[in-house]
Design an enzyme around this catalytic site. Structure first.
Site, PDB file in Angstrom:
ATOM      1  CB  SER A 146     -12.072  17.803 -31.860  1.00  0.00           C
ATOM      2  OG  SER A 146     -11.573  17.028 -30.774  1.00  0.00           O
ATOM      3  CE1 TYR A 159     -16.661  16.967 -30.649  1.00  0.00           C
ATOM      4  CE2 TYR A 159     -14.605  15.942 -29.962  1.00  0.00           C
ATOM      5  CZ  TYR A 159     -15.345  17.075 -30.225  1.00  0.00           C
ATOM      6  OH  TYR A 159     -14.789  18.308 -30.065  1.00  0.00           O
ATOM      7  CE  LYS A 163     -16.071  18.924 -33.509  1.00  0.00           C
ATOM      8  NZ  LYS A 163     -16.621  20.249 -33.923  1.00  0.00           N
TER       9      LYS A 163
END
Length: 264
Positions: A146, A159, A163
């Site tokens: 991401s 998150y 990532k």
């Protein structure tokens, strides 16, 4: 012919999170290039539909229900793909995600769960797939990361950190697996999937597009095109790289801002 280097005729792939969005688009792209694809996700109806799309695009496909947080199911996914196709050439670790949440509201359990889902599952599936990938010339692992792995914004500590770890794991695996298996990652920016489309509408979408140099959000096909390149012989001299496919963004274009200190 240069375009022939993008073909995957006779090759077999696994794509996780293939039921919808980016994963489904990648599965279809690989099928269109001639690959046989094991479409994996938790929802049977979605992966069955994705497998049908792969077949319509010109490939072969099977649908394998799989929760990537379950090691036994990951092993079964590899076994069923090899049993169905007789080989494995490409692994796309696409399943992942974590809901936006302020740092002070994230529990340790939730933080660690984001790592298991986004990093641990890709690591484990790569290990299970590796013996089969080593049997094939030009084998490739593609991890879907991401833009939040290198951009900063509030609400993405779980998150984005996971990532970022996935990115460096990609580089480390590329080092260990070279020269026989390539390993690369894609770091998508904001992609207008079905899930994001339900939330980002009207003014919110306009704000995000205005903050994107190419003035539009991405499509699943934008990411699928890069995945096809990385899966195919076209990228045979590429490993250990993270491809930023994000419309040119250098800052987060997420329109909703939070401040963790407001929660104190």
């Amino acid at each position: 012919m240069l375009m022939e280097r993008f073909r995957l005729d006779g090759k077999a792939a696994i794509v996780t999170g293939a039921g919808r969005g980016i994963g489904r688009a990648i599965a279809v792209a690989l099928g269109e290039a001639g690959a046989a694809v094991a479409c994996a996700a938790r929802t049977q109806a979605e992966i069955a539909s994705a497998a049908e799309d792969v077949i319509r695009a010109g490939g072969k496909a099977i649908a394998v229900p799989c929760d990537v947080d379950d090691d036994a199911q990951l092993q079964r996914l590899v076994t069923e793909a090899v049993r169905a196709f007789g080989r494995l050439d490409v692994l796309v670790n696409n399943a992942g995600g974590a809901p936006p949440c302020l740092a002070l509201a994230v529990t340790r359990e939730e933080f660690e769960a984001a790592f298991r889902f986004n990093v641990g599952s890709a690591f484990t599936l790569s290990r299970f797939a590796l013996p089969h990938l080593l049997e094939r010339e030009g084998a490739s692992i593609v991890n879907v990361s991401s833009a939040m792995s290198h951009l900063v914004d509030s609400g993405f500590v779980s998150y984005g950190t996971a990532k970022a770890a996935l990115n460096h794991m990609t580089r480390l695996l590329a080092c260990e697996f070279a020269p026989r298996v390539r390993c690369n990652a894609i770091a998508p920016g904001a992609v207008l999937t079905e899930a994001l489309g339900l939330f980002v509408t009207g003014e919110l979408r306009e704000q995000m597009e205005a903050r994107t140099p190419l003035r539009r959000l991405g499509t699943p096909q934008d990411i699928a095109a890069t995945a096809l390149y990385l899966a195919s012989p076209a990228s045979s001299w590429v490993t250990g790289k993270v491809f930023e496919i994000d419309g040119g963004t250098v800052d987060s274009n997420w329109p909703i801002k939070f401040n963790a200190l407001d929660a104190l």
